[in-house]
Each structure stands twice: as structure tokens, then as C-alpha cells.
Design a protein around this motif. Sequence first.
Motif, PDB file in Angstrom:
ATOM      1  N   LEU A 110       0.940  -1.301  -0.008  1.00 36.95           N
ATOM      2  CA  LEU A 110      -0.080   0.018   0.137  1.00 36.95           C
ATOM      3  C   LEU A 110       0.788   1.269   0.063  1.00 36.95           C
ATOM      4  CD1 LEU A 110      -2.886   0.757  -0.080  1.00 36.95           C
ATOM      5  CD2 LEU A 110      -3.074   0.909   2.412  1.00 36.95           C
ATOM      6  N   PRO A 111       2.128   1.327   0.751  1.00 34.56           N
ATOM      7  CA  PRO A 111       2.776   2.356   0.727  1.00 34.56           C
ATOM      8  C   PRO A 111       3.278   2.993  -0.575  1.00 34.56           C
ATOM      9  CG  PRO A 111       3.594   1.104   2.366  1.00 34.56           C
ATOM     10  CD  PRO A 111       2.444   0.424   1.559  1.00 34.56           C
ATOM     11  N   LEU A 112       3.247   1.889  -1.676  1.00 34.75           N
ATOM     12  CA  LEU A 112       3.499   2.587  -3.257  1.00 34.75           C
ATOM     13  C   LEU A 112       2.347   3.067  -3.854  1.00 34.75           C
ATOM     14  CD1 LEU A 112       5.497  -0.608  -3.978  1.00 34.75           C
ATOM     15  CD2 LEU A 112       6.785   1.501  -3.572  1.00 34.75           C
ATOM     16  N   LEU A 113       1.151   2.834  -3.092  1.00 33.47           N
ATOM     17  CA  LEU A 113      -0.029   3.535  -3.936  1.00 33.47           C
ATOM     18  C   LEU A 113      -0.470   4.765  -3.178  1.00 33.47           C
ATOM     19  CD1 LEU A 113      -2.007  -0.140  -4.347  1.00 33.47           C
ATOM     20  CD2 LEU A 113      -0.460   1.190  -6.219  1.00 33.47           C
ATOM     21  N   ARG A 114      -0.325   4.647  -1.964  1.00 32.43           N
ATOM     22  CA  ARG A 114      -0.878   6.076  -1.447  1.00 32.43           C
ATOM     23  C   ARG A 114      -0.133   6.279  -0.281  1.00 32.43           C
ATOM     24  NH1 ARG A 114      -6.505   3.721   1.457  1.00 32.43           N
ATOM     25  NH2 ARG A 114      -6.659   5.749   2.135  1.00 32.43           N
ATOM     26  N   LYS A 255      -0.868  -6.860 -17.324  1.00 37.65           N
ATOM     27  CA  LYS A 255      -0.624  -7.893 -16.762  1.00 37.65           C
ATOM     28  C   LYS A 255       0.360  -7.749 -15.286  1.00 37.65           C
ATOM     29  CE  LYS A 255      -1.296 -10.991 -20.654  1.00 37.65           C
ATOM     30  NZ  LYS A 255      -1.984 -11.869 -20.188  1.00 37.65           N
ATOM     31  N   GLN A 256       1.176  -6.615 -15.736  1.00 38.44           N
ATOM     32  CA  GLN A 256       2.132  -6.259 -14.666  1.00 38.44           C
ATOM     33  C   GLN A 256       1.422  -5.789 -13.317  1.00 38.44           C
ATOM     34  OE1 GLN A 256       4.582  -3.675 -17.232  1.00 38.44           O
ATOM     35  NE2 GLN A 256       6.389  -4.645 -16.276  1.00 38.44           N
ATOM     36  N   MET A 257       0.347  -4.924 -13.663  1.00 39.28           N
ATOM     37  CA  MET A 257      -0.337  -4.494 -12.334  1.00 39.28           C
ATOM     38  C   MET A 257      -1.064  -5.646 -11.694  1.00 39.28           C
ATOM     39  SD  MET A 257      -2.225  -0.750 -13.830  1.00 39.28           S
ATOM     40  CE  MET A 257      -2.590  -1.545 -15.373  1.00 39.28           C
ATOM     41  N   ILE A 258      -1.282  -6.492 -12.251  1.00 35.36           N
ATOM     42  CA  ILE A 258      -2.182  -7.824 -11.627  1.00 35.36           C
ATOM     43  C   ILE A 258      -0.946  -8.387 -10.924  1.00 35.36           C
ATOM     44  CG2 ILE A 258      -3.262  -9.957 -11.997  1.00 35.36           C
ATOM     45  CD1 ILE A 258      -4.761  -8.743 -14.407  1.00 35.36           C
ATOM     46  N   THR A 327       8.812  -3.202  -8.667  1.00 27.65           N
ATOM     47  CA  THR A 327       8.126  -2.887  -9.622  1.00 27.65           C
ATOM     48  C   THR A 327       8.105  -1.577 -10.650  1.00 27.65           C
ATOM     49  OG1 THR A 327       6.204  -4.277  -8.774  1.00 27.65           O
ATOM     50  CG2 THR A 327       5.686  -2.719 -10.405  1.00 27.65           C
ATOM     51  N   PRO A 328       8.314  -1.735 -11.781  1.00 30.46           N
ATOM     52  CA  PRO A 328       8.594  -0.225 -12.558  1.00 30.46           C
ATOM     53  C   PRO A 328       7.595   0.904 -12.148  1.00 30.46           C
ATOM     54  CG  PRO A 328       8.696  -2.188 -14.115  1.00 30.46           C
ATOM     55  CD  PRO A 328       8.183  -2.685 -12.749  1.00 30.46           C
ATOM     56  N   MET A 329       8.220   2.325 -11.938  1.00 23.67           N
ATOM     57  CA  MET A 329       7.319   3.335 -11.453  1.00 23.67           C
ATOM     58  C   MET A 329       6.135   3.673 -12.445  1.00 23.67           C
ATOM     59  SD  MET A 329       7.928   3.369  -8.278  1.00 23.67           S
ATOM     60  CE  MET A 329       7.048   4.687  -8.046  1.00 23.67           C
ATOM     61  N   PRO A 330       6.331   3.323 -13.867  1.00 25.29           N
ATOM     62  CA  PRO A 330       5.349   3.728 -14.542  1.00 25.29           C
ATOM     63  C   PRO A 330       4.012   2.719 -14.525  1.00 25.29           C
ATOM     64  CG  PRO A 330       7.470   3.739 -15.757  1.00 25.29           C
ATOM     65  CD  PRO A 330       7.607   3.261 -14.334  1.00 25.29           C
ATOM     66  N   VAL A 331       4.390   1.516 -14.257  1.00 26.55           N
ATOM     67  CA  VAL A 331       3.175   0.726 -13.881  1.00 26.55           C
ATOM     68  C   VAL A 331       2.569   1.026 -12.424  1.00 26.55           C
ATOM     69  CG1 VAL A 331       2.637  -1.743 -13.203  1.00 26.55           C
ATOM     70  CG2 VAL A 331       4.427  -1.321 -14.970  1.00 26.55           C
ATOM     71  N   ILE A 332       3.384   1.431 -11.540  1.00 28.46           N
ATOM     72  CA  ILE A 332       2.744   2.022 -10.300  1.00 28.46           C
ATOM     73  C   ILE A 332       1.983   3.144 -10.540  1.00 28.46           C
ATOM     74  CG2 ILE A 332       3.275   2.586  -7.884  1.00 28.46           C
ATOM     75  CD1 ILE A 332       3.732  -0.119  -8.395  1.00 28.46           C
ATOM     76  N   ALA A 333       2.412   3.959 -11.306  1.00 28.72           N
ATOM     77  CA  ALA A 333       1.676   5.373 -11.409  1.00 28.72           C
ATOM     78  C   ALA A 333       0.380   5.204 -12.315  1.00 28.72           C
ATOM     79  CB  ALA A 333       2.608   6.182 -12.506  1.00 28.72           C
ATOM     80  N   GLU A 334       0.296   4.197 -13.139  1.00 27.92           N
ATOM     81  CA  GLU A 334      -1.012   3.984 -13.980  1.00 27.92           C
ATOM     82  C   GLU A 334      -1.769   3.197 -12.975  1.00 27.92           C
ATOM     83  OE1 GLU A 334      -3.749   3.587 -17.012  1.00 27.92           O
ATOM     84  OE2 GLU A 334      -1.619   4.636 -16.894  1.00 27.92           O
ATOM     85  N   LEU A 335      -1.321   2.065 -12.269  1.00 23.66           N
ATOM     86  CA  LEU A 335      -2.133   1.595 -11.122  1.00 23.66           C
ATOM     87  C   LEU A 335      -2.935   2.558 -10.007  1.00 23.66           C
ATOM     88  CD1 LEU A 335      -3.375  -0.969 -10.008  1.00 23.66           C
ATOM     89  CD2 LEU A 335      -1.491  -1.383  -8.696  1.00 23.66           C
TER      90      LEU A 335
END
Length: 342
Positions: A110-114, A255-258, A327-335
Motif C-alpha cells: 500500500l505505501p507504493l500506492l498511497r 498483466k504487470q499491475m495484476i 515494480t517499475p514506477m510507470p506501472v505503479i503510476a498507472e495503477l
Amino acid sequence: FGMRIRVLFSAFSAAGILAMGATPATADAVADFYKGKTVTVMVPSSLGATLGLYGRLLVDEIGKHIPGNPNVIIESRPGAGGAVGAAYGYNIAPKDGTFIAEVLSPSVTLPLLRKVKFDGSKFQWIGSLVPRPAVISVWKEKSPAMTLDEAKSKQVIMGSTGKGSETFLIPTLMNSTLNTKFKVVIGYKGGSEVNQAMEQGEVHGRMQYWSGWTAGKPDWLRDNKLIHFVQYGPPIKELPNVPSLKSLVTDQKSKQMITFLETANKIGMGFWVPPGTPGDRVSALRKAFEAMMADKEFLATAEKRRAPVELVKGEELRQITDEAYATPMPVIAELKKILGFK
């Protein structure tokens, strides 16, 4: 000359005795610390949910395997999809080995998302009782959609404990990647409250770990009260005809987000202690956890409670967490964008 040899021999003998005694002395120090102490196991949900079931399983069995055989008790700190309990364990709880936190596994990343008040990459892992593959399920008698395709054209209300929980994360991601029409209602105190809301028709369904159904609501499975739309995480052998979420998306970023969110399923029923807990006590707790899971009495208790168990060692959990945080930051950003996290 003979006296010198005897003196040297005595010195080497003493050094050898000290060397041999180093490990037992450390073990004795851990046992001395825990003797007469009380260890608290914190459950980050209501005790009536599956997390409570597994938390009690640990509480009932691990004390006999910890050096010094401390008393072990349970406490509940629900809220925000496990983030309330995680923040308490990380910032406030004792850091001396007398506090063990159960994790609501999505909160690890969760710290990577919010913005939250803990860092899941710094949890000191003890072990996990079982990985947790999961499903998106609806109550057959109440749901307006009977299939996943119907859920793309009909609104299905899903219950959730909070935005940090997979009960929110997965249906929301599915709305973006599969065009489902899930309406996620957050704020339920725990999984048992969501289950009650399903029975009452207040919500139509929920994300749930498979062990949550097999251990928590086996009668629902027996009586065929649920329809399972998709599964994700490790494959569920009992559901060979239910597609995996990852198999239903085509683009690489989805797929990377999942894969990132499936970190929670690999961790499953994990237990950790706060950073700063002394290393010898962390090691002792890990060994106690592994010994407990090899104990026939523990295995019999788990079977009696219909709680599947499969050891994931503390070191494995650390590796799983490290991979997620890479996990690549662009994937995290999109998620984050999809989930509505700023």
C-alpha cells in the motif's frame, strides 16, 4: 616448558568452551527474556473474519515453541483495509519481540500506492500460515449478474473494508481492465460484516480469499450459494473452470499491475514484527513459527478448524516483498491512477 604447554592447553580449552557456549547462551538469553512475558498477536480486522480465525490458530499454538514459553494473547485493530493495524504495529507497538502483527496482505504494498504511516518493505517477517489465492464471487440469489460478461452490462454492488483492501483494489482494477460495472461500497468493519451484507442483499458480492470461503463459510460452498467470476493469485485446484484474471487481459501493463497486486496472495496469512525488534528474537520467532507448523497437534487443530495451512518462511516473504517494491514506477503510476490514489 611442560608448565607452558599446560597453560596454553588450558587457555585453548577455555576458549573452546566459550565458543561452544555462545549459541546456547544466546538461546538462553531469548528464553530468559520471554519467560513470564506476554506476547500479543494483533489481527488487523474483526476477530470474526478469516484473519481472526488464523490469528487465533497462531495464538493457541505458538507459545509452546517460543523459548521461555510466554503467554500469548490476541487483539483486534481493524480499519482502512488493514492499514490501521499495520500503522499501529509499525509505529506504536513494542519493538522488543512481544508484539507480532498479522497482515492484511494488500497493505504490504500500500505505501507504493498511497500515503500511509508505515513502510511494508521494512516489515521483519516471521512466516505465513498459508498463501491466499482469491476469487471475485457473488451471492447467487441476489446478484443481478450471473456471469462475468453480464457484470460488464449490469451494475453489481461489491462490499469492501476499505481502499487498502483487495475487496476494493481488485473490483476497481477489473472495472478498468475488463469493463465490468462493479460499484464498490467501502466502510465495512471486517470480512464477516461484508458476508452478512451479502446474505441480507445489501451488497451482491465481494472479493474473497479462497481460504476465507473454505474455512469461514464452507456451508456456502456446500450449498452452492456463490458464483465465482474470476480467480487470481496461485491457481485454485477446486475451480478449474473459473478463469484467472491475468488470462483475461491482453496488454503487458495490465498483466504487470495484476502481478503486483498478486503479491498479497503470495504473502497470504503473513505475520511480522516491527523494525527495530532485536535480531536474536526475530530469529527465535521464525524458528518457533516453523516448528509450530511441523507440529502434528497444530496440523490437527488447523484441519479441525477447516483452515488450510502451507508454510511460507520469513525469508521467502522478504524476497516476495522486495520483488514487489522493484515494480517499475510507470506501472505503479498507472495503477494509482486507476485506483484513484493521488
